[in-house]
Every structure is written in C-alpha cells, then in structure tokens.
Design a protein around this motif. Structure first.
Motif, mmCIF file in Angstrom:
data_model
loop_
_atom_site.group_PDB
_atom_site.id
_atom_site.type_symbol
_atom_site.label_atom_id
_atom_site.label_comp_id
_atom_site.label_asym_id
_atom_site.label_seq_id
_atom_site.Cartn_x
_atom_site.Cartn_y
_atom_site.Cartn_z
ATOM 1 N N GLN A 161 0.824 -1.203 0.000
ATOM 2 C CA GLN A 161 0.000 0.000 0.000
ATOM 3 C C GLN A 161 0.859 1.254 0.000
ATOM 4 O OE1 GLN A 161 -2.589 -0.270 3.380
ATOM 5 N NE2 GLN A 161 -3.970 -1.743 2.414
ATOM 6 N N HIS A 202 0.210 5.403 0.645
ATOM 7 C CA HIS A 202 -0.758 6.398 1.080
ATOM 8 C C HIS A 202 -0.414 7.757 0.463
ATOM 9 C CE1 HIS A 202 -2.661 3.755 4.086
ATOM 10 N NE2 HIS A 202 -1.442 3.252 4.219
ATOM 11 N N SER A 230 -1.943 11.872 -0.687
ATOM 12 C CA SER A 230 -2.967 12.896 -0.495
ATOM 13 C C SER A 230 -3.964 12.810 -1.645
ATOM 14 C CB SER A 230 -2.321 14.285 -0.474
ATOM 15 O OG SER A 230 -1.840 14.624 -1.774
#
Length: 354
Positions: A331, A333, A335
C-alpha cells in the motif's frame, strides 16, 4: 494568533488564487482538453508539471512568509541584545558576554534571509512556467524562469526576451499567437503593477547576490528614538554590483547612494506583498488563457514544451540501500490531490482487483 500568522496573512489571498488555479487545471484532466495526444507519456508528464506548478508557487510563498517571520523574530532578539550592550558598554558590540551571541546570530539571520529571497525568486519563476505552459509557448516549462519571458533588466521597457520572440514567431498568423501574446501581456501587467518601479529587478538581483556572489558589506544604522536604540540593516541599492563597484559608481551622495534608506525588514515585507499581488493577478490571467485554449483547441507543438532528460540517475547517494521504501502490504498512502495527479498521468492502476 499563531506563529508566523502575521506573515502568512500577507500571502493568504495569493495562496488561495494558486489553489484555485491548480484545482481548476486538475479538473481539466481529459487529454483532449489540452490538445495533447492520447497515451503519450511525455504529454502526460507535461500536463502534470503544468498542473502541479501552482502548488509549487503556493509552497514557495508560504516558505518565504515563514522565513520572514523567523528573520523578524531573530532581528528583534538581536536588537535587544545590541541595545543592552550599548547600555552596558557604550557600543552595540562592546559587552563581551552579549557580543558572542550577537555574532553567532548573524549566521542564523543570513540563513533566514537567503531562504526568503530564494523562495520569492522561485515563486516568480513558477509563475513564468505556468504562463508558458498554459499558453502553449514553445519553451521547455521544466527549465522556464521569468528570464525566459522578459529581458533583463525588466525596467523600464519590460521587453520580451529573445527566446520568447523566437518562440512566438513560430505561431505568427494563428489564433494561438494571439492567445500567447495576450497571456504574456497580462503577466507583464500583473508584475509591473505589483510594486514600485524596479522591484522585481531588485528582488532577483538580491537573490542572485545571496546565492552566487561574494557577500556585500552590511551596514547597520543606529537610530535613537526617545532614548531607545533601534538597529536597522540597510539593503544594498544595487545588489548586482560588488562593494567597490557600487561605491565607485555611487553619485556624490556617497554612502546614502550605496544603500537603500530603509530597514531590510521593510524591504522584505514589501517584496512579499508584491509577489503575492503578482500571483493573484497572474493566476487570473493564466486561467483566462486556459479557458480560451480549451475552447479553441489550438494546434500546439507540445514537444517543444517538454524535453526528455537522461534516465540514468548517476548519483546513488552516500549509503545506498540503508533506507528502502517498502509499503506495508503493497500500500502507498497519498494525499487526494497527489492521487488524482497520479491517476491522470496513468501512473497508478486504481481498478479494483478481479
């Protein structure tokens, strides 16, 4: 009021304008809106660079504001110690205990001043890149700066640069040429109207002097008002000149013609205001140019706006392998804005697994 709020308030409207321009351009993600070829990686990279540059302008304005706030706070502390030294010894540098800290603080003041001018210069160059990008001028945006558009010195004529004139000749007789010249003209008006005569020349000359040149001699002017001492740092009148050159070319006025007759804090706050005003005016011009481009779909030679660079990283660092990015469970992450940019550039496959 929070830390740095005074200075951040000076750039709040400009940051909002840059945010709105970035969001509007990001919302025009379809390649056809940009008159760019479908599935062409370099075309996607060009579009993303143009879309992300308003965010860079905003970041540089915030960094300049924070640098000015830190510089102001340090100048206040420096002035207090120098005033105490005057009371104890008769001179700003005479008290031995205070003099050590006063001299140490000079390096810190220089750091904040350098960061301030570098950030403001970067914001101006970012605006120039947007002007070139949205108007389709045949100049590589990734290396664009304000000197790509206007010839130095800017004042008094604000002539276009030889580089821009060559690029504009390629579109003469087309609707795109009119779009480009109006975008450049609007950018010029925004810069000229943002401050007193010569403000942008002085800003970039001071930035270049701090980054590339031998340091200029700093004159401190001691001002006594109602028994209280104030210590003004006088900015150089011609920062592009060396000390000796500036003194030799000064008029009969001598030292007053060598430096500006105001404190550096006054000059710096004025420059921050000027760049903020130029940003607000320019973002309106750029969006107007984009709207016209979107409607008219001009034939843009986009490859002249993007140059492929070597993919060989060459530099591997000083301790390669000591910090390797390994997203947990595969994964990453991001914005929301960065996620949209990556999706628009076909960097991420966001389709759900089969």
């Amino acid at each position: 009021m929070g830390r740095h709020q005074r200075e951040l308030a000076l750039v709040a409207e400009a940051n909002s304008a840059a945010d709105q321009l970035s969001e509007k351009l990001l919302g025009r993600a379809d390649v056809w809106r940009w008159s760019l070829p479908v599935g062409e990686p370099d075309a996607l990279a060009l579009r993303d660079y143009i879309v992300s540059t308003p965010e860079a302008v905003k970041r540089n304005l915030r960094q300049a504001a924070v640098s000015l706030s830190l510089y102001r706070g340090m100048r206040t502390a420096q002035g207090s110690d120098m005033a105490n030294s005057v009371r104890r010894s008769g001179t700003p540098w005479g008290d031995r205990d205070l003099a050590v800290r006063v001299r140490e603080r000079l390096d810190e003041l220089n750091v904040h001043q350098l960061a301030f001018f570098a950030s403001l210069g970067a914001a101006i160059d970012g605006l120039a890149a947007i002007a070139i990008g949205v108007s389709g001028v045949g100049i590589p945006v990734i290396r664009a700066d304000v000197g790509s558009i206007f010839a130095r010195p800017f004042e008094p004529t604000w002539d276009t640069s030889d580089r821009l004139r060559r690029a504009l000749r390629q579109t003469e007789g087309t609707p795109l040429h009119d779009l480009q010249t109006k975008a450049v003209s609007g950018f010029r008006v925004g810069l000229k109207g943002a401050g007193p005569s010569g403000w942008l020349d002085w800003l970039l000359d001071q930035r270049n002097a701090l980054v590339h040149r031998a340091p200029r001699t700093v004159f401190t002017n001691t001002v006594v008002v109602k028994g209280r001492h104030r210590f003004d740092e006088l900015p150089p009148r011609r920062p592009e000149q060396s000390d000796i050159e500036a003194l030799r070319r000064a008029s009969d006025g001598g030292i007053p013609d060598f430096y500006l007759t105001e404190d550096m804090l006054t000059t710096a706050e004025g420059l921050l205001n000027s760049v903020a005003r130029a940003t607000v005016a320019s973002c309106a011009v750029f969006w107007s140019a984009w709207e016209r481009r979107e409607v008219e779909h001009p034939d843009i030679d986009w490859r002249k706006q993007w140059r492929e660079f070597s993919s060989d990283p060459r530099f591997e660092g000083y301790a390669p392998g000591t910090s390797v990015l390994n997203p947990k469970g595969g994964q990453l992450h991001l914005s929301p804005t960065l996620l949209r940019r990556f999706q628009n550039a076909d960097i991420l496959d966001t389709r759900p697994p089969a």
